[in-house]
Structure formats: C-alpha cells, structure tokens
Write a protein that holds these residues in place. Structure first.
Motif, short mmCIF file in Angstrom:
data_model
loop_
_atom_site.label_atom_id
_atom_site.label_comp_id
_atom_site.label_asym_id
_atom_site.label_seq_id
_atom_site.Cartn_x
_atom_site.Cartn_y
_atom_site.Cartn_z
N ASP A 170 0.86 -1.18 0.00
CA ASP A 170 0.00 0.00 0.00
C ASP A 170 0.90 1.23 0.00
OD1 ASP A 170 -2.32 1.55 0.13
OD2 ASP A 170 -2.19 1.70 2.31
N ASN A 171 0.62 2.17 -0.88
CA ASN A 171 1.40 3.40 -0.94
C ASN A 171 2.90 3.12 -1.06
OD1 ASN A 171 1.73 6.16 -0.96
ND2 ASN A 171 1.85 6.32 1.28
N ASP A 172 3.22 2.12 -1.87
CA ASP A 172 4.62 1.72 -2.12
C ASP A 172 5.32 1.21 -0.86
OD1 ASP A 172 6.66 1.21 -3.87
OD2 ASP A 172 7.62 3.15 -3.58
N GLN A 173 4.56 0.72 0.11
CA GLN A 173 5.15 0.12 1.30
C GLN A 173 4.60 -1.28 1.49
OE1 GLN A 173 4.20 2.89 4.45
NE2 GLN A 173 4.75 4.55 3.08
N VAL A 174 5.43 -2.14 2.07
CA VAL A 174 4.98 -3.50 2.36
C VAL A 174 4.36 -3.50 3.76
CG1 VAL A 174 5.70 -5.91 2.58
CG2 VAL A 174 6.85 -4.39 0.95
N PRO A 211 10.40 -0.58 0.55
CA PRO A 211 11.27 -1.45 -0.25
C PRO A 211 12.69 -0.89 -0.30
CG PRO A 211 9.21 -1.03 -1.41
CD PRO A 211 9.22 -0.13 -0.20
N VAL A 212 13.64 -1.74 -0.48
CA VAL A 212 15.07 -1.44 -0.61
C VAL A 212 15.66 -0.95 0.71
CG1 VAL A 212 16.89 -0.23 -1.87
CG2 VAL A 212 14.76 -0.84 -3.04
N THR A 213 15.24 0.20 1.21
CA THR A 213 15.90 0.74 2.41
C THR A 213 15.54 -0.05 3.66
OG1 THR A 213 14.08 2.25 2.96
CG2 THR A 213 15.80 3.07 1.48
N GLY A 214 14.35 -0.63 3.70
CA GLY A 214 13.92 -1.36 4.90
C GLY A 214 13.50 -0.47 6.04
N HIS A 215 13.47 0.85 5.81
CA HIS A 215 13.00 1.74 6.87
C HIS A 215 11.58 1.32 7.26
CE1 HIS A 215 15.85 5.12 5.31
NE2 HIS A 215 16.47 4.02 5.69
N SER A 293 9.08 -11.90 4.90
CA SER A 293 10.15 -11.12 4.26
C SER A 293 10.17 -11.26 2.74
CB SER A 293 11.50 -11.54 4.82
OG SER A 293 11.74 -12.91 4.55
N ASP A 294 9.62 -12.37 2.21
CA ASP A 294 9.62 -12.53 0.75
C ASP A 294 8.91 -11.37 0.07
OD1 ASP A 294 11.09 -14.79 0.87
OD2 ASP A 294 9.43 -16.19 0.55
N ALA A 295 7.84 -10.89 0.71
CA ALA A 295 7.08 -9.77 0.12
C ALA A 295 7.95 -8.53 0.02
CB ALA A 295 5.85 -9.48 0.97
N TRP A 296 8.77 -8.30 1.06
CA TRP A 296 9.66 -7.13 1.03
C TRP A 296 10.74 -7.30 -0.04
CZ3 TRP A 296 14.97 -6.90 2.43
CH2 TRP A 296 15.51 -5.60 2.37
N ARG A 297 11.31 -8.51 -0.14
CA ARG A 297 12.36 -8.73 -1.15
C ARG A 297 11.81 -8.54 -2.56
NH1 ARG A 297 16.92 -10.40 1.30
NH2 ARG A 297 16.81 -11.70 3.16
N GLU A 298 10.60 -9.05 -2.80
CA GLU A 298 10.00 -8.90 -4.13
C GLU A 298 9.74 -7.43 -4.44
OE1 GLU A 298 6.52 -11.35 -4.36
OE2 GLU A 298 7.69 -13.14 -3.86
N ALA A 299 9.22 -6.70 -3.46
CA ALA A 299 8.95 -5.27 -3.67
C ALA A 299 10.24 -4.51 -3.91
CB ALA A 299 8.21 -4.70 -2.46
N ASN A 304 13.84 -1.58 -7.55
CA ASN A 304 15.16 -1.37 -8.15
C ASN A 304 15.09 -1.35 -9.67
OD1 ASN A 304 16.90 -0.91 -6.07
ND2 ASN A 304 17.29 -3.07 -5.65
N HIS A 305 14.15 -2.12 -10.21
CA HIS A 305 14.03 -2.16 -11.67
C HIS A 305 13.31 -0.95 -12.23
CE1 HIS A 305 14.73 -6.70 -11.46
NE2 HIS A 305 15.79 -6.10 -11.93
N SER A 306 12.58 -0.25 -11.36
CA SER A 306 11.75 0.83 -11.90
C SER A 306 12.24 2.23 -11.57
CB SER A 306 10.31 0.70 -11.36
OG SER A 306 10.31 0.91 -9.96
N ARG A 307 13.07 2.38 -10.56
CA ARG A 307 13.39 3.74 -10.14
C ARG A 307 14.54 4.35 -10.93
NH1 ARG A 307 16.36 3.75 -4.38
NH2 ARG A 307 18.16 2.51 -4.91
#
Ligand code: FES
Length: 321
Positions: A170-174, A211-215, A293-299, A304-307
C-alpha cells in the motif's frame, strides 16, 4: 533521528564518505556543513553553538553560518581587521517522519519525492536509540519481518510466530501483521517454549516497510484498532555486514486502557517501551523460515528495476558516534 540533533550541540555524521556536522541554528532549523574547519582542519563537530545559532570551531573560534556556510566571525581580530571571505561546503538535508535525510550527490538532482513517506507521528514523550548489529542489512530487514523477537523487544509483549494476514503493498510500502500477546514475565519467557503457544493474541504488530531501504514504522495495535506503541526504525547498511539501526519510540498519545497507563508510567520514569537486542542469536536466525520477508524482497526487486538512477544517492545519515 531528528531528536538526536539538539539545539545545544553539533552532531557528527557521515554520508557517502563525507564527514558532516549537523546542528540547529537559532530558529531550530537543521543545518549541515562539512565537518572540517578551513583554518587548521579540526572537526567542527568538536566545537559549540553560539547564542546566535552559529557554529563555532572549538580550536580558535572561527564561526560559521549554517544557512550559507560563510565564515561570520573570528575572535581576536584586531581593530580594523575584517573577516576574510570564506565559505565551507553546505549539504542539502530534509527532516521527514522524525528522520534526517541527506543527499550525497549533485544537489541539482536532489529529489525529495524519492523519500518514502512513513506515516509516523511522534508521541509527546519519545525515546531514541542506536544499535549496531552484526547482521547484513537485507538479513536484518528479513529478520525484523520473520522473527522480530530476534531483534527487538517491546515492554510487556511477546511476538507470536503466527502471522495475522498475508502481506500486501500500500502506498509503495509492504504492510505485514503478526500476532502479539501480553507477556509481563519479561525476558525469561523468551526462552520458555510452552508459553509461546498461548493462543491468546489480543494485539498485532503492524509493520510498514519501505522497499530497498527497509525503513520501517512499527505499531502495536489493539483489537479495537487503537495504536498502543509507535516506533520509527531506520536501518542502514554499514561496513562489513553490519547494520546501523536508529530508532525512535513512544507510547501513542491516543492509547487508552490499563496497558497504556502502565507503559506511560514506565515512560515517565524513563523506561522506553521499545528496545533493541544487543546481538543476534545466529542459530535462531539460521532456523528462521521466511514468512513475511519474501514480500519485502520482491517489492525491493521491483523498485530497483523501476526507479531512476539518481535515486541511489538518497540515504539516511550514518552517525559515526
Ligand atoms: S582550527 Fe578552527 S579556528 Fe582554528
């Protein structure tokens, strides 16, 4: 974390290999300058704040404006002598969700929109902390989602191995949710297996993870939807498989009930409702199965592919203290 930069003293950090000093000027605005006095190369973070909100070197007292980086004062000048034109490097920073973000690259490309918005509202009374853990950054985020009790502790609570629902974006967050139950026995119960099978789970640990940063924004949510404890957790990769974690936490101002009263009483006495473990138990980490955690890794892969390329320059500031 924003709260770690007070108005009364400079604070040393690093960003992309740059030594930077953070401080608040007379208006409370956060400023960032290179952490090196042009006079004799002494770190300005060893200096002090002037009553006007400028930063003064601790060696011979050269004084700099945070807004412009200009040298604005030199003590001991003789009458008639003028302050030489001298400006030190200034860095672009922004405070968002109680976190200080800096831009390590060309400031013309600085783009605040690339900072994820975590909906964290600091409580009236918050606690801050920092912990360096020997665990790689991606593994840290995975463990936070799959087995939070390996990394964090919340007073009076124990995390249940069962997840409450499937993760979603939601809103680019897992978003993930895990069952939580009361455990006023404290740390001892962490090692008592039978207690962990208690089916009574009146609470949830809800985690919004970028995603990516894990914040991550962690919330303990009661069955009626009210938030009990709010935590902002910023994890950044440090050198050699070490993750640097900064956190800020408090009992949510809206929290009601006996538990909130107890946690507030403890907070008033100086006890934070949230804490980090000092180390990670390797065997327990190895035994942890990926549940959320798989959901976070996939996101993260998708992100990474889109930014755009210059997004790699966004980083939180790693304190070197
Ligand atoms: S080294 Fe900073 S004023 Fe001299």
């Amino acid at each position: 974390m924003s709260d770690q930069v007070k108005g009364d003293a400079p604070y040393a950090v690093e960003l992309g290999g740059e030594k930077i000093v953070l401080f608040r000027d007379g208006q409370g605005t956060l400023r960032a300058l290179e952490d090196r006095c042009p006079h004799r190369r002494v770190p300005l973070s060893m200096g002090r704040m002037t009553p006007e909100g400028n930063l003064q070197c601790g060696y011979h007292g050269w004084t700099f404006s945070g807004a412009s980086g200009e040298l604005v004062g030199i003590p001991n000048l003789s009458e008639g002598e003028r302050v030489l034109p001298c400006t030190i490097e200034r860095f672009e920073i922004v405070e968002r969700n109680a976190v200080v973000y800096g831009w390590a690259g060309d400031t013309e490309n600085a783009d605040e929109s690339q900072i994820a918005t975590l909906n964290y509202v600091p409580a009236v009374k918050t606690f801050c902390g920092r912990q360096k853990l020997v665990i790689e950054h991606g593994e840290f985020v995975a463990a936070l989602l799959d087995a939070p009790d390996l990394l964090i502790k919340i007073t009076g609570l124990m995390f249940d191995p069962r997840v409450a629902m499937d993760p979603f974006i939601d809103n680019d967050q897992v978003i993930t949710e895990r069952n939580v139950r009361w455990n006023w026995l404290g740390e001892a119960a962490f090692y008592l297996g039978p207690l962990r099978s208690n089916p009574d789970c009146p609470l949830l640990l809800r985690v919004h993870t970028v995603p990516v940063t894990g914040h991550s924004h962690l919330q303990i949510v009661a069955i009626d939807g009210t938030i009990l404890v709010d935590v902002m957790l910023i994890c950044t990769p440090a050198s050699r498989g070490i993750t640097d974690v900064h956190w800020q936490a408090g009992v949510a101002d809206s929290a009601t009930g006996k538990a909130a009263t107890v946690l507030r009483g403890l907070a008033a006495a100086g006890f934070s409702p949230f804490g980090m473990r000092k180390s990670v138990v390797g065997q327990a980490l190895a035994d942890t199965l990926p549940t959320l955690s798989d959901a976070w890794r996939e996101a993260s892969l998708a992100r990474n592919h889109s930014r755009p390329q210059n997004a790699d320059n966004v980083s939180t500031l790693n304190s070197r203290r």
